[in-house]
Design a protein around this motif. Sequence first.
Motif, mmCIF file in Angstrom:
data_model
loop_
_atom_site.group_PDB
_atom_site.id
_atom_site.type_symbol
_atom_site.label_atom_id
_atom_site.label_comp_id
_atom_site.label_asym_id
_atom_site.label_seq_id
_atom_site.Cartn_x
_atom_site.Cartn_y
_atom_site.Cartn_z
ATOM 1 N N THR A 5 0.552 -1.153 0.093
ATOM 2 C CA THR A 5 0.384 0.332 -0.200
ATOM 3 C C THR A 5 1.037 1.317 -0.233
ATOM 4 N N SER A 6 0.504 1.724 -0.385
ATOM 5 C CA SER A 6 1.196 3.620 -0.495
ATOM 6 C C SER A 6 1.070 4.309 0.932
ATOM 7 N N VAL A 7 0.712 3.467 2.120
ATOM 8 C CA VAL A 7 0.918 4.565 3.456
ATOM 9 C C VAL A 7 2.182 2.857 4.063
ATOM 10 N N GLY A 8 1.692 2.242 3.349
ATOM 11 C CA GLY A 8 2.976 1.398 4.045
ATOM 12 C C GLY A 8 4.382 1.748 3.389
ATOM 13 N N LEU A 9 4.529 1.891 2.182
ATOM 14 C CA LEU A 9 5.429 2.575 1.271
ATOM 15 C C LEU A 9 5.847 3.891 2.378
ATOM 16 N N VAL A 10 5.129 4.646 2.390
ATOM 17 C CA VAL A 10 5.862 5.840 3.544
ATOM 18 C C VAL A 10 6.005 5.686 5.486
ATOM 19 N N ARG A 11 5.074 4.465 5.171
ATOM 20 C CA ARG A 11 5.649 3.782 6.841
ATOM 21 C C ARG A 11 7.491 3.157 6.583
ATOM 22 N N ALA A 12 7.595 2.184 6.547
ATOM 23 C CA ALA A 12 8.646 1.081 5.196
ATOM 24 C C ALA A 12 9.388 2.108 5.016
ATOM 25 N N ALA A 36 -10.382 -5.551 -5.584
ATOM 26 C CA ALA A 36 -9.017 -6.418 -5.810
ATOM 27 C C ALA A 36 -8.576 -5.369 -4.881
ATOM 28 N N GLU A 37 -7.006 -5.748 -4.741
ATOM 29 C CA GLU A 37 -5.811 -5.360 -4.063
ATOM 30 C C GLU A 37 -5.406 -3.904 -4.887
ATOM 31 N N SER A 38 -5.052 -2.616 -3.782
ATOM 32 C CA SER A 38 -4.949 -1.729 -4.710
ATOM 33 C C SER A 38 -3.851 -0.696 -3.718
ATOM 34 N N ALA A 39 -2.962 -0.362 -4.651
ATOM 35 C CA ALA A 39 -1.501 0.196 -3.423
ATOM 36 C C ALA A 39 -2.787 1.421 -2.576
ATOM 37 N N SER A 40 -3.809 1.779 -2.830
ATOM 38 C CA SER A 40 -4.353 2.422 -2.621
ATOM 39 C C SER A 40 -5.238 2.832 -0.593
ATOM 40 N N ASP A 41 -5.247 0.553 -0.888
ATOM 41 C CA ASP A 41 -5.879 0.139 0.033
ATOM 42 C C ASP A 41 -5.563 0.719 2.280
ATOM 43 N N ASP A 87 -0.655 0.666 15.024
ATOM 44 C CA ASP A 87 -1.665 1.147 15.144
ATOM 45 C C ASP A 87 -2.644 1.642 13.864
ATOM 46 N N ASP A 88 -3.143 0.592 13.399
ATOM 47 C CA ASP A 88 -3.882 -0.101 11.988
ATOM 48 C C ASP A 88 -3.219 0.544 10.304
ATOM 49 N N THR A 89 -2.139 1.096 11.005
ATOM 50 C CA THR A 89 -1.606 0.870 8.953
ATOM 51 C C THR A 89 -1.291 -0.234 8.587
ATOM 52 N N MET A 90 -1.342 -0.206 7.595
ATOM 53 C CA MET A 90 -1.591 -1.793 6.267
ATOM 54 C C MET A 90 0.137 -1.510 5.524
ATOM 55 N N LEU A 91 0.808 -2.297 5.686
ATOM 56 C CA LEU A 91 1.849 -2.624 4.825
ATOM 57 C C LEU A 91 1.388 -2.824 3.268
ATOM 58 N N LEU A 92 0.562 -4.484 3.269
ATOM 59 C CA LEU A 92 0.143 -4.429 2.196
ATOM 60 C C LEU A 92 -1.609 -5.614 2.224
ATOM 61 N N ARG A 93 -1.755 -6.392 1.428
ATOM 62 C CA ARG A 93 -2.702 -6.378 1.618
ATOM 63 C C ARG A 93 -3.102 -7.987 0.231
ATOM 64 N N HIS A 94 -3.267 -8.545 0.228
ATOM 65 C CA HIS A 94 -3.426 -10.217 -0.373
ATOM 66 C C HIS A 94 -4.427 -10.871 -0.058
ATOM 67 N N LEU A 95 -5.042 -10.926 -1.579
ATOM 68 C CA LEU A 95 -6.361 -11.264 -1.917
ATOM 69 C C LEU A 95 -6.415 -12.804 -2.243
ATOM 70 N N TRP A 96 -6.758 -14.054 -1.403
ATOM 71 C CA TRP A 96 -6.416 -15.277 -2.137
ATOM 72 C C TRP A 96 -7.437 -15.658 -2.993
ATOM 73 N N SER A 97 -6.921 -16.702 -4.507
ATOM 74 C CA SER A 97 -7.207 -17.229 -5.070
ATOM 75 C C SER A 97 -9.176 -18.528 -5.421
#
Length: 121
Positions: A5-12, A36-41, A87-97
């Motif tokens: 996610t975009s917020v995850g990149l900032v935190r990283a 769908a997975e999205s960088a804006s999640d 603090d609930d900042t999300m690094l990534l999200r994965h959607l299982w098939s």
Amino acid sequence: MAKITSVGLVRAAKLLGGVDSVGAFTQLKIGTGTGAESASDTALGNAVATATATRTYEATNKCVWSATFTGFSSSYSLREVGVFADDDTMLLRHLWSVARGVDPGDSVTVTVKCTTAEATT
């Protein structure tokens, strides 16, 4: 494949530089969302459980989060997993098939691996 996610990149980036004293990504959440997975999640589509993850390093360049979820209050068709900071900042999200079904009393162990690599052009 998981989407950072975009917020995850900032935190990283802040973690790498020790800037702003931000906390590490320590939690896994699972849910039933199907979007769908999205960088804006910034959250899972429909989170149903949270667990503190065991965090390890695996060669080469992998951060690994693992957690066992227990005590489901209902039956769920799990479709998504996310890595979060306290603090609930999300690094990534994965959607299982394929959905993973759980019922009350079930337990499920989830492992997420994130590999860092040099960018190629």
